[in-house]
Scaffold this motif. Sequence first.
Motif, PDB file in Angstrom:
ATOM      1  N   PHE A  33     -15.094  41.970 -70.921  1.00 31.35           N
ATOM      2  CA  PHE A  33     -14.714  42.487 -69.728  1.00 31.35           C
ATOM      3  C   PHE A  33     -13.112  42.440 -69.661  1.00 31.35           C
ATOM      4  O   PHE A  33     -12.703  43.362 -69.124  1.00 31.35           O
ATOM      5  N   HIS A  34     -12.556  41.492 -70.181  1.00 30.55           N
ATOM      6  CA  HIS A  34     -10.834  41.419 -70.162  1.00 30.55           C
ATOM      7  C   HIS A  34     -10.155  42.413 -70.666  1.00 30.55           C
ATOM      8  O   HIS A  34      -9.208  42.878 -70.425  1.00 30.55           O
ATOM      9  N   ALA A  35     -11.153  42.943 -71.930  1.00 30.55           N
ATOM     10  CA  ALA A  35     -10.256  44.078 -72.567  1.00 30.55           C
ATOM     11  C   ALA A  35     -10.643  45.294 -72.026  1.00 30.55           C
ATOM     12  O   ALA A  35      -9.855  46.228 -72.173  1.00 30.55           O
ATOM     13  N   GLY A  69      -0.474  35.267 -67.902  1.00 31.13           N
ATOM     14  CA  GLY A  69      -0.128  35.679 -69.164  1.00 31.13           C
ATOM     15  C   GLY A  69      -0.699  34.852 -70.391  1.00 31.13           C
ATOM     16  O   GLY A  69      -1.318  35.599 -71.342  1.00 31.13           O
ATOM     17  N   ILE A  70      -0.821  33.587 -70.355  1.00 32.23           N
ATOM     18  CA  ILE A  70      -1.511  32.973 -71.400  1.00 32.23           C
ATOM     19  C   ILE A  70      -3.108  33.175 -71.301  1.00 32.23           C
ATOM     20  O   ILE A  70      -3.782  33.428 -72.394  1.00 32.23           O
ATOM     21  N   SER A  71      -3.587  33.336 -70.127  1.00 33.85           N
ATOM     22  CA  SER A  71      -5.082  33.670 -69.975  1.00 33.85           C
ATOM     23  C   SER A  71      -5.551  35.019 -70.922  1.00 33.85           C
ATOM     24  O   SER A  71      -6.398  35.225 -71.530  1.00 33.85           O
ATOM     25  N   ASP A  72      -4.594  35.909 -70.664  1.00 29.95           N
ATOM     26  CA  ASP A  72      -4.606  37.264 -71.375  1.00 29.95           C
ATOM     27  C   ASP A  72      -4.614  36.849 -72.898  1.00 29.95           C
ATOM     28  O   ASP A  72      -5.467  37.715 -73.517  1.00 29.95           O
ATOM     29  N   MET A  73      -3.727  35.888 -73.209  1.00 32.37           N
ATOM     30  CA  MET A  73      -3.544  35.820 -74.678  1.00 32.37           C
ATOM     31  C   MET A  73      -4.858  35.463 -75.325  1.00 32.37           C
ATOM     32  O   MET A  73      -5.460  35.466 -76.332  1.00 32.37           O
ATOM     33  N   LEU A  74      -5.396  34.191 -74.575  1.00 27.29           N
ATOM     34  CA  LEU A  74      -6.480  33.626 -75.005  1.00 27.29           C
ATOM     35  C   LEU A  74      -7.800  34.463 -74.953  1.00 27.29           C
ATOM     36  O   LEU A  74      -8.584  34.337 -76.036  1.00 27.29           O
ATOM     37  N   TYR A  75      -7.806  35.359 -74.300  1.00 25.29           N
ATOM     38  CA  TYR A  75      -8.890  36.302 -74.212  1.00 25.29           C
ATOM     39  C   TYR A  75      -8.805  37.338 -75.310  1.00 25.29           C
ATOM     40  O   TYR A  75      -9.702  37.696 -76.338  1.00 25.29           O
ATOM     41  N   GLN A 113      -9.376  35.782 -78.717  1.00 23.39           N
ATOM     42  CA  GLN A 113     -10.392  34.804 -78.642  1.00 23.39           C
ATOM     43  C   GLN A 113     -11.134  34.497 -79.957  1.00 23.39           C
ATOM     44  O   GLN A 113     -11.479  33.468 -80.617  1.00 23.39           O
ATOM     45  N   SER A 114     -11.343  35.787 -80.869  1.00 21.17           N
ATOM     46  CA  SER A 114     -11.939  35.850 -81.946  1.00 21.17           C
ATOM     47  C   SER A 114     -11.128  34.909 -83.217  1.00 21.17           C
ATOM     48  O   SER A 114     -11.694  34.905 -84.162  1.00 21.17           O
ATOM     49  N   GLN A 115      -9.802  34.799 -82.734  1.00 19.19           N
ATOM     50  CA  GLN A 115      -9.081  34.203 -83.951  1.00 19.19           C
ATOM     51  C   GLN A 115      -8.936  32.677 -83.540  1.00 19.19           C
ATOM     52  O   GLN A 115      -9.372  31.842 -84.565  1.00 19.19           O
ATOM     53  N   TRP A 116      -8.707  32.303 -82.315  1.00 16.34           N
ATOM     54  CA  TRP A 116      -8.192  30.803 -82.118  1.00 16.34           C
ATOM     55  C   TRP A 116      -9.812  30.104 -81.967  1.00 16.34           C
ATOM     56  O   TRP A 116      -9.813  28.981 -82.349  1.00 16.34           O
ATOM     57  N   ASN A 176      -5.015  26.294 -83.317  1.00 18.58           N
ATOM     58  CA  ASN A 176      -4.745  27.656 -82.907  1.00 18.58           C
ATOM     59  C   ASN A 176      -4.280  27.847 -81.417  1.00 18.58           C
ATOM     60  O   ASN A 176      -3.551  28.536 -81.037  1.00 18.58           O
ATOM     61  N   LEU A 177      -4.625  26.552 -80.554  1.00 12.63           N
ATOM     62  CA  LEU A 177      -4.377  26.882 -79.388  1.00 12.63           C
ATOM     63  C   LEU A 177      -2.932  26.324 -79.004  1.00 12.63           C
ATOM     64  O   LEU A 177      -2.157  26.762 -78.274  1.00 12.63           O
ATOM     65  N   ARG A 178      -2.211  25.324 -80.169  1.00 14.90           N
ATOM     66  CA  ARG A 178      -0.928  25.099 -79.853  1.00 14.90           C
ATOM     67  C   ARG A 178      -0.100  26.077 -80.380  1.00 14.90           C
ATOM     68  O   ARG A 178       0.916  26.406 -79.742  1.00 14.90           O
ATOM     69  N   ARG A 179      -0.656  26.829 -81.352  1.00  9.51           N
ATOM     70  CA  ARG A 179       0.386  28.285 -81.570  1.00  9.51           C
ATOM     71  C   ARG A 179       0.528  29.064 -80.352  1.00  9.51           C
ATOM     72  O   ARG A 179       1.507  29.520 -80.072  1.00  9.51           O
ATOM     73  N   ILE A 180      -0.652  29.118 -79.750  1.00 11.50           N
ATOM     74  CA  ILE A 180      -0.623  30.022 -78.434  1.00 11.50           C
ATOM     75  C   ILE A 180       0.440  29.396 -77.602  1.00 11.50           C
ATOM     76  O   ILE A 180       1.261  30.203 -76.649  1.00 11.50           O
ATOM     77  N   GLY A 181      -0.054  28.183 -77.187  1.00 10.20           N
ATOM     78  CA  GLY A 181       0.978  27.327 -76.172  1.00 10.20           C
ATOM     79  C   GLY A 181       2.674  27.521 -76.691  1.00 10.20           C
ATOM     80  O   GLY A 181       3.361  27.693 -75.868  1.00 10.20           O
ATOM     81  N   ARG A 182       2.921  27.356 -77.781  1.00  5.97           N
ATOM     82  CA  ARG A 182       4.232  27.692 -78.243  1.00  5.97           C
ATOM     83  C   ARG A 182       4.678  28.982 -77.938  1.00  5.97           C
ATOM     84  O   ARG A 182       5.972  29.150 -77.706  1.00  5.97           O
ATOM     85  N   ARG A 183       4.055  30.071 -78.291  1.00  2.72           N
ATOM     86  CA  ARG A 183       4.203  31.410 -77.862  1.00  2.72           C
ATOM     87  C   ARG A 183       4.547  31.631 -76.407  1.00  2.72           C
ATOM     88  O   ARG A 183       5.442  32.429 -76.169  1.00  2.72           O
ATOM     89  N   ALA A 184       3.982  30.882 -75.749  1.00  2.00           N
ATOM     90  CA  ALA A 184       4.297  30.988 -74.239  1.00  2.00           C
ATOM     91  C   ALA A 184       5.452  30.081 -73.672  1.00  2.00           C
ATOM     92  O   ALA A 184       5.719  29.957 -72.503  1.00  2.00           O
ATOM     93  N   GLY A 185       5.970  29.388 -74.609  1.00  2.00           N
ATOM     94  CA  GLY A 185       7.423  28.623 -74.581  1.00  2.00           C
ATOM     95  C   GLY A 185       7.193  27.165 -74.232  1.00  2.00           C
ATOM     96  O   GLY A 185       8.067  26.402 -73.872  1.00  2.00           O
ATOM     97  N   MET A 186       5.900  26.503 -74.571  1.00  2.00           N
ATOM     98  CA  MET A 186       5.921  25.145 -74.582  1.00  2.00           C
ATOM     99  C   MET A 186       5.758  24.498 -76.036  1.00  2.00           C
ATOM    100  O   MET A 186       5.543  24.796 -76.887  1.00  2.00           O
TER     101      MET A 186
END
Length: 228
Positions: A85-87, A133-139, A142-145, A157-167
Amino acid sequence: MNRRSLLLSGGAAVVAAGAYAGLNSLTGGHAPSLSQTLLPNAAHAQTGDGAVDTSRVMDLVLGDPDAEVTIIEFASYTCPHCANFHANVWPTLKAEYIDTGKVRFEYREVYFDAYGLWAALVARCGGEMRYFGISDMLYDEQSQWARGADGNAVADNLRRIGRRAGMSDDELNQCLTDRELATAMMQVYQEGMTEYGIQGTPSFVINGTTYSNMSMDEFRAILDPLLN
């Protein structure tokens, strides 16, 4: 992902227990034990009268707050139908109805499993400005993380997404071990599922009426008469 809402009431405690028990994977074994916290009725997350304090669970809203039409989406970050749906539908729905001020949109997280709860904690860790923005990345990813070999791999995998978002990892670990917030999130989730009779994800509540997953043409057929 059409799963019966057996997660409600007592069933939700089972899901919460599994999700929280897995927090050790996210923080290298430093999360509190199941016996210390975990269940929705844990005392540390209650107000003086015994109710769960949900005041820290921020509303996740886009669009004109005074729009005459409101869409509430119920979705899980681990749900393939939600990712689809989000794609394929969300970008057009957002451009035509939300960004134009015609519709107020509210996103409600659904926690069918531990990884979905972890992902929601990461999304909320970025604050209101970065949430969608993070929500978009998660969707989008999804097939990777979400397909890590085990909880440790998913956590990385989730940490990598969080770091890319600046955390930083420290910030992420602090969010992921926030027992009171996670308990409150579970409470809000249960209440929403019950209030709107949600049976699967994604589901949409449009001006109080609940619908299952829809195409963009189906959205237009419902929204346009309400707006006209």
